[in-house]
Motif scaffolding. Structure first.
Motif, PDB file in Angstrom:
ATOM      1  N   TYR A   9      12.064   3.281   2.290  1.00  0.00           N
ATOM      2  CA  TYR A   9      11.509   3.378   0.825  1.00  0.00           C
ATOM      3  C   TYR A   9      12.095   2.531  -0.184  1.00  0.00           C
ATOM      4  O   TYR A   9      11.526   1.737  -0.799  1.00  0.00           O
ATOM      5  CB  TYR A   9      11.510   4.800   0.301  1.00  0.00           C
ATOM      6  CG  TYR A   9      11.000   5.169  -1.005  1.00  0.00           C
ATOM      7  CD1 TYR A   9       9.666   5.640  -1.181  1.00  0.00           C
ATOM      8  CD2 TYR A   9      11.982   4.843  -2.286  1.00  0.00           C
ATOM      9  CE1 TYR A   9       9.157   5.725  -2.354  1.00  0.00           C
ATOM     10  CE2 TYR A   9      11.227   4.907  -3.447  1.00  0.00           C
ATOM     11  CZ  TYR A   9       9.868   5.575  -3.529  1.00  0.00           C
ATOM     12  OH  TYR A   9       9.377   5.683  -4.718  1.00  0.00           O
ATOM     13  N   ILE A  12      11.379  -1.047   0.585  1.00  0.00           N
ATOM     14  CA  ILE A  12      10.012  -1.556   0.488  1.00  0.00           C
ATOM     15  C   ILE A  12       9.837  -1.602  -0.991  1.00  0.00           C
ATOM     16  O   ILE A  12       9.537  -2.554  -1.521  1.00  0.00           O
ATOM     17  CB  ILE A  12       9.098  -0.578   0.991  1.00  0.00           C
ATOM     18  CG1 ILE A  12       9.108  -0.639   2.626  1.00  0.00           C
ATOM     19  CG2 ILE A  12       7.531  -0.790   0.596  1.00  0.00           C
ATOM     20  CD1 ILE A  12       8.489   0.666   3.375  1.00  0.00           C
ATOM     21  N   LEU A  13      10.331  -0.820  -1.902  1.00  0.00           N
ATOM     22  CA  LEU A  13      10.435  -0.699  -3.268  1.00  0.00           C
ATOM     23  C   LEU A  13      11.037  -2.170  -3.722  1.00  0.00           C
ATOM     24  O   LEU A  13      10.564  -2.694  -4.763  1.00  0.00           O
ATOM     25  CB  LEU A  13      10.703   0.486  -4.063  1.00  0.00           C
ATOM     26  CG  LEU A  13      10.636   0.382  -5.443  1.00  0.00           C
ATOM     27  CD1 LEU A  13       9.237   0.498  -5.960  1.00  0.00           C
ATOM     28  CD2 LEU A  13      10.961   2.061  -5.842  1.00  0.00           C
ATOM     29  N   GLU A  16       8.986  -5.089  -3.166  1.00  0.00           N
ATOM     30  CA  GLU A  16       7.684  -5.206  -4.042  1.00  0.00           C
ATOM     31  C   GLU A  16       8.110  -5.528  -5.557  1.00  0.00           C
ATOM     32  O   GLU A  16       7.446  -6.236  -6.215  1.00  0.00           O
ATOM     33  CB  GLU A  16       6.932  -3.739  -4.250  1.00  0.00           C
ATOM     34  CG  GLU A  16       6.247  -3.333  -2.950  1.00  0.00           C
ATOM     35  CD  GLU A  16       5.017  -4.273  -2.723  1.00  0.00           C
ATOM     36  OE1 GLU A  16       4.734  -5.233  -3.704  1.00  0.00           O
ATOM     37  OE2 GLU A  16       4.433  -4.025  -1.540  1.00  0.00           O
ATOM     38  N   ARG A  69       1.910   0.273  -6.838  1.00  0.00           N
ATOM     39  CA  ARG A  69       2.465   0.123  -5.601  1.00  0.00           C
ATOM     40  C   ARG A  69       3.437   1.469  -5.366  1.00  0.00           C
ATOM     41  O   ARG A  69       3.461   1.824  -4.258  1.00  0.00           O
ATOM     42  CB  ARG A  69       3.440  -1.278  -5.532  1.00  0.00           C
ATOM     43  CG  ARG A  69       2.598  -2.223  -5.019  1.00  0.00           C
ATOM     44  CD  ARG A  69       2.899  -3.544  -5.828  1.00  0.00           C
ATOM     45  NE  ARG A  69       2.080  -4.664  -5.621  1.00  0.00           N
ATOM     46  CZ  ARG A  69       0.860  -4.840  -5.902  1.00  0.00           C
ATOM     47  NH1 ARG A  69       0.217  -4.050  -6.797  1.00  0.00           N
ATOM     48  NH2 ARG A  69      -0.071  -5.702  -5.540  1.00  0.00           N
ATOM     49  N   LYS A  70       4.200   1.957  -6.412  1.00  0.00           N
ATOM     50  CA  LYS A  70       5.028   3.023  -6.231  1.00  0.00           C
ATOM     51  C   LYS A  70       4.103   4.209  -6.098  1.00  0.00           C
ATOM     52  O   LYS A  70       4.583   5.070  -5.150  1.00  0.00           O
ATOM     53  CB  LYS A  70       5.926   3.076  -7.651  1.00  0.00           C
ATOM     54  CG  LYS A  70       6.882   4.328  -7.514  1.00  0.00           C
ATOM     55  CD  LYS A  70       8.016   4.133  -8.412  1.00  0.00           C
ATOM     56  CE  LYS A  70       8.990   5.061  -8.283  1.00  0.00           C
ATOM     57  NZ  LYS A  70       8.939   6.511  -8.004  1.00  0.00           N
ATOM     58  N   LEU A  73       3.404   4.375  -2.246  1.00  0.00           N
ATOM     59  CA  LEU A  73       4.716   4.338  -1.482  1.00  0.00           C
ATOM     60  C   LEU A  73       5.071   5.940  -1.501  1.00  0.00           C
ATOM     61  O   LEU A  73       5.483   6.314  -0.530  1.00  0.00           O
ATOM     62  CB  LEU A  73       5.679   3.445  -2.108  1.00  0.00           C
ATOM     63  CG  LEU A  73       7.032   3.209  -1.437  1.00  0.00           C
ATOM     64  CD1 LEU A  73       6.794   2.893  -0.085  1.00  0.00           C
ATOM     65  CD2 LEU A  73       7.999   2.190  -2.079  1.00  0.00           C
ATOM     66  N   TYR A 122       2.379   0.983   3.757  1.00  0.00           N
ATOM     67  CA  TYR A 122       3.743   1.536   3.827  1.00  0.00           C
ATOM     68  C   TYR A 122       3.741   2.357   4.868  1.00  0.00           C
ATOM     69  O   TYR A 122       4.834   2.540   5.256  1.00  0.00           O
ATOM     70  CB  TYR A 122       3.592   2.105   2.463  1.00  0.00           C
ATOM     71  CG  TYR A 122       3.678   1.442   1.103  1.00  0.00           C
ATOM     72  CD1 TYR A 122       4.188  -0.126   1.375  1.00  0.00           C
ATOM     73  CD2 TYR A 122       3.290   1.558   0.082  1.00  0.00           C
ATOM     74  CE1 TYR A 122       4.135  -0.931   0.341  1.00  0.00           C
ATOM     75  CE2 TYR A 122       3.073   0.795  -0.911  1.00  0.00           C
ATOM     76  CZ  TYR A 122       3.634  -0.511  -0.983  1.00  0.00           C
ATOM     77  OH  TYR A 122       3.682  -1.304  -2.253  1.00  0.00           O
TER      78      TYR A 122
END
Length: 198
Positions: A9, A12-13, A16, A69-70, A73, A122
């Protein structure tokens, strides 16, 4: 050893956010310095103020860019942790949305398409083993063509949102120009990602 869901997580964040800042820095012009600032300190003070405003603009843009995006995710993380499907609808993704405002509701509906595309991406990254973002993408997609197909699907969903915004909320030529420039920069940055990973 593979990463935990929480570590993935965070990875990935971070990726982004890196994309958001890269996009913002190419989209928002940085104030230029001048030799006159040495001779006239008042110009330097003005320049310092402009730099601070530039930094706030970069951070504000990046924060807004990563909101969608969050959301996706977070939903993917919940789905993985709880081992169940999640609802991707207006109530789940935009709980504070007032249904009375038609334009707000429509833009949120458009954003749901983007959230769905990102959610599946994701979730795919969460399901594979890897220690870096590049490893996760390579393992999840296997080849550049499949990853590029996802990026094209994402770009299409983003353009739906942008098209709606530039037709109903931000209708000026300048807004359409910025939106077009943003799409081109995003396409370029994503193509760079494809080259780096594959």
């Amino acid at each position: 050893m593979t990463l935990s869901l929480e570590e993935k997580y965070a990875l990935i964040l971070a990726k982004e956010r890196q994309m958001a800042y890269g996009l913002a820095k190419q989209l928002i012009p940085k104030p230029e310095t001048s030799v006159w600032m040495i001779f006239l300190p008042v110009l330097f003070v003005h320049h310092a103020f402009n730099i601070q405003r530039y930094k706030k603009s970069i951070h504000g843009f990046a924060d807004n860019y990563t909101k969608t995006r969050k959301k996706a995710l977070d939903l993917a993380l919940v789905a993985m942790e709880e081992g169940r499907g999640v609802q991707i609808d207006l109530e789940t993704c935009f709980p504070s949305l007032e249904l009375g405002d038609e334009k707000d509701r429509k833009i949120c509906e458009k954003q749901l398409g983007e959230i769905r595309v990102l959610f599946h991406h994701y979730k795919r990254l969460f399901e594979v083993r890897g220690k870096t973002w590049q490893n996760l993408v390579k393992e999840a997609y296997g080849e550049a063509g499949k990853y590029r197909a996802f990026l094209n699907e994402l770009a299409k969903a983003e353009k739906e949102v942008t098209r709606y915004v530039t037709r109903t909320l931000q209708t000026s030529d300048a807004a359409r120009e910025v939106a077009g420039k943003m799409e081109k920069i995003a396409d370029h940055l994503r193509e760079e990602d494809v080259r780096v990973v594959f």
